[in-house]
Scaffold this active site. Structure first.
Site, PDB file in Angstrom:
ATOM      1  N   SER A  71     -26.426  -4.728   8.603  1.00 32.53           N
ATOM      2  CA  SER A  71     -27.261  -5.914   8.443  1.00 32.53           C
ATOM      3  C   SER A  71     -26.489  -7.003   7.728  1.00 32.53           C
ATOM      4  CB  SER A  71     -28.519  -5.578   7.642  1.00 32.53           C
ATOM      5  OG  SER A  71     -29.196  -6.754   7.262  1.00 32.53           O
ATOM      6  N   HIS A 108     -27.144  -6.277  12.987  1.00 31.96           N
ATOM      7  CA  HIS A 108     -28.565  -6.466  12.690  1.00 31.96           C
ATOM      8  C   HIS A 108     -28.755  -7.755  11.899  1.00 31.96           C
ATOM      9  CE1 HIS A 108     -32.692  -4.942  12.100  1.00 31.96           C
ATOM     10  NE2 HIS A 108     -32.613  -5.463  10.883  1.00 31.96           N
ATOM     11  N   ASP A 113     -34.667   0.954   8.531  1.00 32.96           N
ATOM     12  CA  ASP A 113     -34.040  -0.152   7.802  1.00 32.96           C
ATOM     13  C   ASP A 113     -34.502  -0.106   6.365  1.00 32.96           C
ATOM     14  OD1 ASP A 113     -33.001  -2.509   6.851  1.00 32.96           O
ATOM     15  OD2 ASP A 113     -34.009  -3.814   8.283  1.00 32.96           O
ATOM     16  N   ASP A 121     -31.535 -10.044   9.886  1.00 31.99           N
ATOM     17  CA  ASP A 121     -32.852 -10.094   9.248  1.00 31.99           C
ATOM     18  C   ASP A 121     -33.291 -11.539   9.059  1.00 31.99           C
ATOM     19  OD1 ASP A 121     -33.488  -7.285   8.743  1.00 31.99           O
ATOM     20  OD2 ASP A 121     -31.739  -7.314   7.429  1.00 31.99           O
ATOM     21  N   MET A 154     -39.053 -11.050  10.367  1.00 34.05           N
ATOM     22  CA  MET A 154     -40.004 -10.800   9.282  1.00 34.05           C
ATOM     23  C   MET A 154     -40.643 -12.138   8.940  1.00 34.05           C
ATOM     24  SD  MET A 154     -37.780  -8.085   7.035  1.00 34.05           S
ATOM     25  CE  MET A 154     -36.196  -8.665   7.659  1.00 34.05           C
ATOM     26  N   HIS A 178     -34.387  -9.050  13.765  1.00 34.10           N
ATOM     27  CA  HIS A 178     -35.623  -8.514  13.172  1.00 34.10           C
ATOM     28  C   HIS A 178     -36.383  -9.674  12.518  1.00 34.10           C
ATOM     29  CE1 HIS A 178     -37.364  -5.832   9.690  1.00 34.10           C
ATOM     30  NE2 HIS A 178     -38.308  -6.264  10.509  1.00 34.10           N
ATOM     31  N   MET A 214     -39.703   0.595   8.503  1.00 29.88           N
ATOM     32  CA  MET A 214     -39.113   0.101   7.262  1.00 29.88           C
ATOM     33  C   MET A 214     -39.155   1.203   6.214  1.00 29.88           C
ATOM     34  SD  MET A 214     -38.053  -2.933   7.848  1.00 29.88           S
ATOM     35  CE  MET A 214     -37.614  -3.323   6.139  1.00 29.88           C
ATOM     36  N   MET A 256     -36.163 -14.017   7.694  1.00 25.98           N
ATOM     37  CA  MET A 256     -37.286 -14.047   6.751  1.00 25.98           C
ATOM     38  C   MET A 256     -37.709 -15.489   6.501  1.00 25.98           C
ATOM     39  SD  MET A 256     -35.868 -11.288   3.970  1.00 25.98           S
ATOM     40  CE  MET A 256     -34.948  -9.832   4.479  1.00 25.98           C
TER      41      MET A 256
END
Length: 237
Positions: free
Chosen positions: A9, A34, A176, A36, A69, A67, A138, A38
């Site tokens: 990540s 990966h 993750d 992330d 979020m 991903h 998660m 947010m």
């Protein structure tokens, strides 16, 4: 034996030299990258947007796994796929019409995954399981890197593995959060397919050593083989 994949990540990477970091873990043997995303709304942190995904896409030939979020992810599906996401994941907690969201991801040409927070009941995944390509469980509360692994999620991983196998589905299980050399063994035993590791990979300076140590544990010695030899490893991307 199922193929197991390591997906570093970039949340824990040095963003001042992001392209170099991505290329370094690719050379070290990473299978996916990966990303992330947010928004400071769904989780208490703000990270990146489509432009950074586009930069990652330019830096690597590896699979880019994004991903989300974020609140209201449907507004941004097109932007992230256009930026280069091969896989796009949304949270069951953030989607009002989950089937529609998953269908839209696939229509855009990406693989669809759904993510579940540690305290969210696994039953919420059951109705969508036959329509997705991957489920992300998660193993920390989303928002920040470097958190401690939540062991109670292990039972959810086992349950999800049974559901997938009993229905003969080709759905990957991804984890993750808190994935490192101390936790990876139990995750392998539970049947995880894709292992997201952030600080465990990027906290050191020798990525070949850290990636190699993790990937070696993805294929533990098979005690049933004569002489305790290594289980045969399938080719990894």
């Amino acid at each position: 034996m199922r193929q197991r994949l390591l997906a570093p990540s970039i949340l824990s990477a040095d963003f001042g030299r992001l392209a170099e970091e991505v290329r370094a873990v690719e050379r070290a043997g990473a299978d996916w990258i990966h990303v992330d995303v947010m928004d400071g709304h769904f989780v208490p942190n703000i990270t990146i947007g489509p432009d950074v995904v586009k930069a990652v896409r330019k830096a690597t030939a590896l699979t880019v796994d994004v991903h989300l979020m974020i609140t209201d992810p449907d507004r941004y599906l097109e932007a992230f796929v256009a930026a280069g996401a091969d896989w796009l994941g949304v949270h069951v907690e953030a989607c009002r019409h989950l089937h529609r969201t998953v269908q839209r991801i696939r229509e855009l040409g990406a693989k669809a995954s759904v993510a579940v927070n540690p305290a969210t009941p696994l039953c919420l995944v059951d109705p969508i399981l036959e329509h997705v390509d991957m489920v992300l469980l998660m193993t920390v509360n989303p928002g920040f890197g470097g958190q401690k692994f939540i062991g109670s999620v292990v039972s959810k991983i086992r349950q999800l593995r049974r559901w997938i196998d009993d229905r003969s589905l080709k759905v990957l299980i991804q984890v993750d959060g808190g994935v490192n050399v101390d936790t990876v063994d139990i995750l392998v035993e539970c049947g995880v397919d894709v292992f997201v590791a952030g600080s465990a990979v990027f906290q050191g300076s020798d990525y070949h050593r850290t990636v190699g140590a993790l990937k070696e544990r993805l294929y533990p010695r098979d005690k049933n083989l004569e002489g305790g030899g290594l289980s045969k490893k399938p080719a990894l991307r």
